[in-house]
Structure formats: structure tokens, C-alpha cells
Design an enzyme around this catalytic site. Structure first.
Site, PDB file in Angstrom:
ATOM      1  N   LYS A  22     -14.138 -13.818   9.392  1.00 50.18           N
ATOM      2  CA  LYS A  22     -14.366 -12.575   8.646  1.00 50.18           C
ATOM      3  C   LYS A  22     -13.140 -12.215   7.809  1.00 50.18           C
ATOM      4  O   LYS A  22     -13.252 -11.880   6.621  1.00 50.18           O
ATOM      5  CB  LYS A  22     -14.665 -11.442   9.634  1.00 50.18           C
ATOM      6  CG  LYS A  22     -14.552 -10.052   9.045  1.00 50.18           C
ATOM      7  CD  LYS A  22     -14.891  -8.990  10.070  1.00 50.18           C
ATOM      8  CE  LYS A  22     -13.707  -8.380  10.788  1.00 50.18           C
ATOM      9  NZ  LYS A  22     -12.829  -7.521   9.993  1.00 50.18           N
ATOM     10  N   ASN A  23     -11.961 -12.283   8.432  1.00 47.74           N
ATOM     11  CA  ASN A  23     -10.753 -11.829   7.744  1.00 47.74           C
ATOM     12  C   ASN A  23     -10.276 -12.800   6.662  1.00 47.74           C
ATOM     13  O   ASN A  23      -9.346 -12.481   5.920  1.00 47.74           O
ATOM     14  CB  ASN A  23      -9.634 -11.565   8.760  1.00 47.74           C
ATOM     15  CG  ASN A  23      -9.917 -10.323   9.580  1.00 47.74           C
ATOM     16  OD1 ASN A  23     -10.872  -9.596   9.306  1.00 47.74           O
ATOM     17  ND2 ASN A  23      -9.100 -10.080  10.590  1.00 47.74           N
ATOM     18  N   CYS A 116     -12.575   0.208  10.973  1.00 51.85           N
ATOM     19  CA  CYS A 116     -12.421   0.520  12.397  1.00 51.85           C
ATOM     20  C   CYS A 116     -11.523   1.730  12.573  1.00 51.85           C
ATOM     21  O   CYS A 116     -10.480   1.824  11.933  1.00 51.85           O
ATOM     22  CB  CYS A 116     -11.754  -0.643  13.106  1.00 51.85           C
ATOM     23  SG  CYS A 116     -12.866  -1.593  14.091  1.00 51.85           S
ATOM     24  N   ARG A 121      -4.228   4.167   9.376  1.00 53.78           N
ATOM     25  CA  ARG A 121      -3.913   2.925   8.674  1.00 53.78           C
ATOM     26  C   ARG A 121      -3.525   3.264   7.255  1.00 53.78           C
ATOM     27  O   ARG A 121      -4.328   3.243   6.332  1.00 53.78           O
ATOM     28  CB  ARG A 121      -5.122   1.994   8.680  1.00 53.78           C
ATOM     29  CG  ARG A 121      -5.427   1.495  10.045  1.00 53.78           C
ATOM     30  CD  ARG A 121      -5.853   0.046   9.982  1.00 53.78           C
ATOM     31  NE  ARG A 121      -7.178  -0.143  10.485  1.00 53.78           N
ATOM     32  CZ  ARG A 121      -7.819  -1.302  10.465  1.00 53.78           C
ATOM     33  NH1 ARG A 121      -7.268  -2.374   9.942  1.00 53.78           N
ATOM     34  NH2 ARG A 121      -9.013  -1.417  10.951  1.00 53.78           N
ATOM     35  N   ASP A 124       0.518   2.863   2.205  1.00 56.47           N
ATOM     36  CA  ASP A 124       1.779   2.977   1.458  1.00 56.47           C
ATOM     37  C   ASP A 124       2.348   1.623   1.025  1.00 56.47           C
ATOM     38  O   ASP A 124       2.878   1.487  -0.079  1.00 56.47           O
ATOM     39  CB  ASP A 124       2.808   3.759   2.293  1.00 56.47           C
ATOM     40  CG  ASP A 124       2.986   3.199   3.691  1.00 56.47           C
ATOM     41  OD1 ASP A 124       1.978   2.774   4.279  1.00 56.47           O
ATOM     42  OD2 ASP A 124       4.115   3.171   4.191  1.00 56.47           O
ATOM     43  N   ASP A 305      -6.012  -8.300  17.465  1.00 51.62           N
ATOM     44  CA  ASP A 305      -7.476  -8.414  17.504  1.00 51.62           C
ATOM     45  C   ASP A 305      -7.998  -9.094  18.767  1.00 51.62           C
ATOM     46  O   ASP A 305      -9.214  -9.145  18.966  1.00 51.62           O
ATOM     47  CB  ASP A 305      -7.988  -9.158  16.260  1.00 51.62           C
ATOM     48  CG  ASP A 305      -7.938  -8.294  15.012  1.00 51.62           C
ATOM     49  OD1 ASP A 305      -7.652  -7.091  15.142  1.00 51.62           O
ATOM     50  OD2 ASP A 305      -8.183  -8.827  13.910  1.00 51.62           O
ATOM     51  N   ILE A 327       0.815  -2.985  17.026  1.00 54.93           N
ATOM     52  CA  ILE A 327       0.280  -2.955  15.656  1.00 54.93           C
ATOM     53  C   ILE A 327      -0.556  -1.696  15.390  1.00 54.93           C
ATOM     54  O   ILE A 327      -0.326  -0.994  14.410  1.00 54.93           O
ATOM     55  CB  ILE A 327      -0.563  -4.230  15.353  1.00 54.93           C
ATOM     56  CG1 ILE A 327       0.191  -5.504  15.769  1.00 54.93           C
ATOM     57  CG2 ILE A 327      -0.950  -4.289  13.874  1.00 54.93           C
ATOM     58  CD1 ILE A 327       1.441  -5.837  14.994  1.00 54.93           C
ATOM     59  N   ARG A 397     -20.079  -5.575  13.008  1.00 58.06           N
ATOM     60  CA  ARG A 397     -19.218  -5.698  11.828  1.00 58.06           C
ATOM     61  C   ARG A 397     -18.534  -7.061  11.775  1.00 58.06           C
ATOM     62  O   ARG A 397     -18.218  -7.557  10.692  1.00 58.06           O
ATOM     63  CB  ARG A 397     -18.120  -4.613  11.842  1.00 58.06           C
ATOM     64  CG  ARG A 397     -18.625  -3.231  11.490  1.00 58.06           C
ATOM     65  CD  ARG A 397     -17.456  -2.287  11.276  1.00 58.06           C
ATOM     66  NE  ARG A 397     -16.352  -3.030  10.713  1.00 58.06           N
ATOM     67  CZ  ARG A 397     -15.083  -2.941  11.101  1.00 58.06           C
ATOM     68  NH1 ARG A 397     -14.749  -2.105  12.042  1.00 58.06           N
ATOM     69  NH2 ARG A 397     -14.145  -3.670  10.548  1.00 58.06           N
TER      70      ARG A 397
HETATM   71  C1  UD1 Z   1      -5.844  -6.993   9.051  1.00 63.00           C
HETATM   72  C2  UD1 Z   1      -7.104  -7.483   9.714  1.00 63.00           C
HETATM   73  C3  UD1 Z   1      -7.289  -6.810  11.069  1.00 63.00           C
HETATM   74  C4  UD1 Z   1      -6.072  -7.016  11.932  1.00 63.00           C
HETATM   75  C5  UD1 Z   1      -4.788  -6.605  11.180  1.00 63.00           C
HETATM   76  C6  UD1 Z   1      -3.518  -6.933  11.950  1.00 63.00           C
HETATM   77  C7  UD1 Z   1      -8.535  -7.958   7.799  1.00 63.00           C
HETATM   78  C8  UD1 Z   1      -9.767  -7.599   7.046  1.00 63.00           C
HETATM   79  N1  UD1 Z   1      -8.238  -7.150   8.840  1.00 63.00           N
HETATM   80  O1  UD1 Z   1      -5.972  -5.592   8.842  1.00 63.00           O
HETATM   81  O2  UD1 Z   1      -8.437  -7.394  11.706  1.00 63.00           O
HETATM   82  O3  UD1 Z   1      -6.176  -6.248  13.105  1.00 63.00           O
HETATM   83  O4  UD1 Z   1      -4.734  -7.285   9.905  1.00 63.00           O
HETATM   84  O5  UD1 Z   1      -3.460  -8.267  12.223  1.00 63.00           O
HETATM   85  O6  UD1 Z   1      -7.879  -8.940   7.516  1.00 63.00           O
HETATM   86  N2  UD1 Z   1       0.309  -0.461   7.544  1.00 63.00           N
HETATM   87  C9  UD1 Z   1       1.024   0.562   6.963  1.00 63.00           C
HETATM   88  N3  UD1 Z   1       0.941   0.720   5.604  1.00 63.00           N
HETATM   89  C10 UD1 Z   1       0.165  -0.097   4.813  1.00 63.00           C
HETATM   90  C11 UD1 Z   1      -0.543  -1.144   5.424  1.00 63.00           C
HETATM   91  C12 UD1 Z   1      -0.461  -1.296   6.806  1.00 63.00           C
HETATM   92  O7  UD1 Z   1       1.723   1.311   7.633  1.00 63.00           O
HETATM   93  O8  UD1 Z   1       0.136   0.098   3.581  1.00 63.00           O
HETATM   94  C13 UD1 Z   1       0.380  -0.618   9.007  1.00 63.00           C
HETATM   95  C14 UD1 Z   1      -0.967  -0.382   9.687  1.00 63.00           C
HETATM   96  O9  UD1 Z   1      -1.176   0.964   9.955  1.00 63.00           O
HETATM   97  C15 UD1 Z   1      -0.826  -1.196  10.952  1.00 63.00           C
HETATM   98  C16 UD1 Z   1       0.022  -2.385  10.511  1.00 63.00           C
HETATM   99  O10 UD1 Z   1       0.683  -1.968   9.318  1.00 63.00           O
HETATM  100  O11 UD1 Z   1      -0.134  -0.467  11.922  1.00 63.00           O
HETATM  101  C17 UD1 Z   1      -0.753  -3.654  10.258  1.00 63.00           C
HETATM  102  O12 UD1 Z   1      -1.691  -3.461   9.230  1.00 63.00           O
HETATM  103  P1  UD1 Z   1      -2.183  -4.628   8.276  1.00 63.00           P
HETATM  104  O13 UD1 Z   1      -1.452  -5.890   8.607  1.00 63.00           O
HETATM  105  O14 UD1 Z   1      -2.149  -4.131   6.886  1.00 63.00           O
HETATM  106  O15 UD1 Z   1      -3.685  -4.780   8.762  1.00 63.00           O
HETATM  107  P2  UD1 Z   1      -4.973  -4.830   7.853  1.00 63.00           P
HETATM  108  O16 UD1 Z   1      -4.738  -5.670   6.662  1.00 63.00           O
HETATM  109  O17 UD1 Z   1      -5.551  -3.470   7.690  1.00 63.00           O
END
Ligand code: UD1
Length: 417
Positions: A22-23, A116, A121, A124, A305, A327, A397
Site C-alpha cells: 500500500k505504502n 488513520c 500528524r 510542517d 506499523d 513515531i 484501508r
Molecule cells: C508513512 C506511512 C505510515 C507509517 C509512517 C511511518 C504511507 C502512506 N504511510 O506515513 O504507514 O506509519 O510512514 O513509518 O507511506 N511528521 C511531522 N511533520 C511532517 C511530517 C511528519 O512532524 O511534516 C511526524 C509525524 O507526525 C510522525 C513522524 O513524523 O510522528 C513520521 O511521519 P512520516 O514519516 O511522515 O509518516 P507518513 O508519511 O505520514
């Protein structure tokens, strides 16, 4: 609203072939917007997140077809740059569209995304990176307005190796003028897969899998036929179920290296693992043992995950174990449900202490998020008696008919509509 009904207590036996991740599929679908030529994505699972992504693509004018695991996308007429709010709210990954839409149309409007509910999340890191690439961003009333007329390559250092932000920036950079270097990039296998897909489109990208990714923008990209990597999280979920319920389970068509962190822990908990090419078999005929600690980290660390699924295994393991979730801060919602089933867990901040019990009992529980929901399925398969799980839409999902997967392994599980 459908529910899952499970009668627990049976060991699992058999094998399952794993479909595309999926990811990996979601950002790849977003990246198809970078070209006006047709693309084909193979081995795609039937899951709600993919369905929502296809709806979003259609809403911006893509011609999309999904038949027998193959998605055909043709974005010649995808002139839309505004992702509809109601669709964006359904899918956090809608935010991936920002990068490719900006690269293609030099403007974009996206609502703050949903997905989710596993903690705040923020976006920034995405927005900071895009603004360093010359995008003017305005936020108002939950909407993000981007002007990309000055989009250009740049050096961008991420404060945290965010998966989504790395992918968004890679896509924006693919058609931006000049060179982009992303420092402290995420290293997940899905990032490497996005690089492979972008290269298949003709993009100049290098370094994915390491902490620095370089992209030399090009004028135009072409179509491609592509099969994304197998889903390491679905494979991991099935292996953990095998370790928890006992029996012998094989996942096929996987990349075992992607599951190293999990295999390391399963080995320590006295399961018998066999890796043979693209197959992993787990055999377990005794109660799993606790290992010292499980701490989630960005790849190649232990994936968040798979944390909830491991928690279920730890609930019935010998001894006391510890989980630290680094995370996502609210990934412990499952704890309340597991306690209903007789588990002994205490949580303080990001740490959970799990005292293993010999058996858990069936109960009426609710899936609070995607991976927590899958973990409850494992708990139901292990528990004595009947378990019902509602809010199955969370599980749908990311798992293609989870009841079919586990029924084919001998689990007594069905869907009540
Ligand atoms: C992706 C995966 C999700 C997985 C996650 C961590 C997809 C579609 N989803 O989610 O299944 O659980 O990686 O491996 O690929 N963060 C910030 N600011 C930002 C972006 C992220 O603070 O702009 C924080 C988030 O709140 C979180 C951490 O960084 O605590 C990790 O987020 P991120 O790696 O961005 O996860 P996703 O891409 O949302």
C-alpha cells in the site's frame, strides 16, 4: 457496517502470496501525475486507500481503470489542481499529490488530510521543504494554497526523516528546474521503490535508501509499466499471527531483507524461521518468549506499523516485555481493547509494559486504526472463544479482505454484514 467474527484457538497453517505494498502504491499513483502518457501499475491489492486515491485522481481528470490487480492511469487530461476536501479528509496520502501537481501545473490547492487517527500528524516538514524549493504557501481555513511559479531545485534538510515529505519532495523535484538534494531523507524500502518508478518514467533520481537523495529535474517524463515492491507490513502481520497462534505459516513473494528488524525479534522469541529466496516460513509450537525491548524507529529500525501486532504477541508471551513507540504518540489505543480480552498492559507516555498471560479470552472489540485493527484480528485468532471486531473499515484501508487471508490459513474468521 460490517464486523468480523472470529472463533479463536486454532493454530495457523498454509501459505499466502503477498501483493504490492500500500505504502508504495499510493505515492506511485500520485507520481503518475508527472506524465501525460499512460502508466500501468501491477499486483495492486483491493483496499480502501487505493480506492480513495483513484477517486482523487479521477477528480483531477485522470482516466483510471482497476481490473484484476492492474491499475491503468492516463493523465493526459488531468488538468485539475484542486484536491476535493471530502476526498482529502479520507486519505492522508492525498497530500502526496501536492508534489506532483505542483511539478506539473505549478499550482495546487489541498485540504489538510485525514487518514488513520494515530496522533497529530503535522505537515510542517513537507511545507518547509516545498517552500525551500520556491513554492509560495498560504494556509487558511484548513486549506493549503500553493503557488509554484517559482519552483526550482534546492538543498533541503529534513528535521526528521519523514516518509511522506521525502516522497513529496522527490516528486516535486522530478520536474523542477535544477538539482535538488534531500538531506536526512527517509530510507524506507517504499522510498527506494518510488525512485525506481520515477526512473522508469525517465526521471534522474539517485541515492534513495541512503540519507541523501539527489534529483536532477527534467523537462518531461514518459509512461511506464511497473510492479511495486511487496507489502512488508502485511507479510509481517501474517508472520506475527503465526508466531502468536502457533502452527506453520509461509509468506511468499516477499523481500526478506525488508523484514530484517521483525525477523530479528521473532528469532529472539523462540520461533523457528526459515528464509528461502522470496519465501519466509515461521513455525512455532511453544509459547513465544519475551525479548528485552521493542522500540519503533524509522527504517531500518523496527516499523511502527508492526508495533500493535507485536504487542498482541507479547500479551501471550512468557515473561514481561517493553514497547517504546517513538513515531506516533497515540498508537496505544488498542491497549484498552486488549485489556478487555484479559491482557495485562500498562502504559506511561510512549512506553508500554506487557506482562505475558497464558491465555486471552474473546470479547467484543473495536478497531481504532488500521494496524491496531489488524492486531485485534491476531488477538481474536489466539483468544479462547468468540471475538467480534467492529469498525472494520479501518482494517479494509490496508488489508485486501483480511478474513480471506486468515481463513485460508485455517483461522475461523468471517465477515458479518
Ligand atoms: C508513512 C506511512 C505510515 C507509517 C509512517 C511511518 C504511507 C502512506 N504511510 O506515513 O504507514 O506509519 O510512514 O513509518 O507511506 N511528521 C511531522 N511533520 C511532517 C511530517 C511528519 O512532524 O511534516 C511526524 C509525524 O507526525 C510522525 C513522524 O513524523 O510522528 C513520521 O511521519 P512520516 O514519516 O511522515 O509518516 P507518513 O508519511 O505520514
Amino acid at each position: 457496517m460490517s464486523k468480523l467474527l472470529i472463533k479463536g484457538g486454532r493454530p495457523l497453517r498454509g501459505e499466502t502470496e503477498i501483493k504490492a505494498a500500500k505504502n508504495a502504491v499510493l505515492p506511485i499513483l500520485a507520481a503518475t501525475l508527472l506524465t501525460e502518457e499512460p502508466c500501468e501499475i501491477h499486483n495492486v491489492p483491493v483496499i480502501a486507500d487505493v480506492d480513495n486515491m483513484l477517486k482523487i485522481l479521477r477528480s483531477v481528470g485522470s482516466a483510471v481503470e482497476f481490473k484484476e490487480g492492474v491499475i491503468s492511469v492516463w493523465n493526459r487530461d488531468a488538468t485539475g489542481y484542486n484536491v476535493p476536501t471530502e476526498l482529502a479528509k479520507e486519505l492522508r496520502s492525498s497530500f502526496f499529490l501536492l508534489g506532483p501537481i505542483l511539478a506539473r501545473h505549478r499550482r495546487a490547492i489541498v485540504a489538510y488530510p485525514g487518514g488513520c487517527d494515530i496522533g497529530v500528524r503535522p505537515l510542517d516538514i513537507h511545507l518547509k521543504g516545498l517552500s525551500e524549493m520556491g513554492i509560495a504557501i498560504e494556509e487558511s481555513h484548513g486549506m493549503i494554497y500553493c503557488d509554484g511559479t517559482r519552483l526550482h531545485g534546492a538543498d533541503v534538510a529534513l528535521d526528521f526523516p519523514s516518509v511522506g515529505a521525502t516522497e513529496n519532495l522527490m516528486m516535486a523535484a522530478a520536474l523542477a528546474k535544477g538539482r535538488t538534494r534531500i538531506f536526512n531523507a527517509a530510507k524506507e524500502p517504499e522510498i527506494v521503490d518510488l525512485q525506481s518508478f520515477l526512473r522508469a518514467l525517465g526521471a534522474k533520481v539517485d541515492g534513495a535508501g541512503g540519507d541523501r537523495i539527489e534529483i536532477e529535474g527534467v523537462e518531461k517524463l514518459h509512461g511506464a509499466v511497473y510492479t511495486p515492491i511487496p507489502d512488508r507490513i502485511v507479510a509481517g502481520t501474517i508472520l506475527i499471527a503465526g508466531a502468536t497462534c502457533g502452527g506453520e505459516v509461509t509468506v511468499t513473494h516477499v523481500v526478506p531483507d525488508h523484514l530484517d528488524a521483525l525477523l530479528f525479534k521473532l528469532n529472539k522469541s523462540s520461533c523457528n524461521l526459515r528464509v528461502n529466496g522470496d519465501r519466509i516460513t515461521i513455525r512455532s509450537d511453544s509459547r513465544p518468549r519475551h525479548f528485552d525491548k521493542l522500540e519503533t524507529q524509522p527504517y531500518p529500525g523496527f516499523p511502527t506499523d508492526l508495533q500493535s501486532q507485536m504487542m498482541v504477541m507479547m500479551c501471550v508471551s512468557e515473561g514481561t516485555g517493553l514497547i517504546v513507540e517513538n513515531i506516533f504518540e497515540t498508537r496505544y489505543r488498542i491497549v484498552r481493547e486488549l485489556i478487555k480480552m484479559g491482557a495485562r498492559i500498562t502504559v506511561k507516555d510512549r512506553t508500554a509494559v506487557i506482562r505475558g498471560v497464558r491465555s486471552i479470552e474473546g470479547a467484543s472489540v473495536s478497531a481504532g486504526d488500521l494496524r491496531g485493527g489488524a492486531a485485534l484480528v491476531i488477538a481474536g485468532l489466539k483468544a479462547e472463544g468468540y471475538t467480534t471486531i467492529d469498525n472494520v473499515s479501518h482494517i479494509d484501508r490496508g488489508y485486501d479482505a483480511i478474513e480471506r487471508i486468515f481463513a485460508s490459513l485455517g483461522g475461523e474468521i468471517s465477515r458479518l454484514r
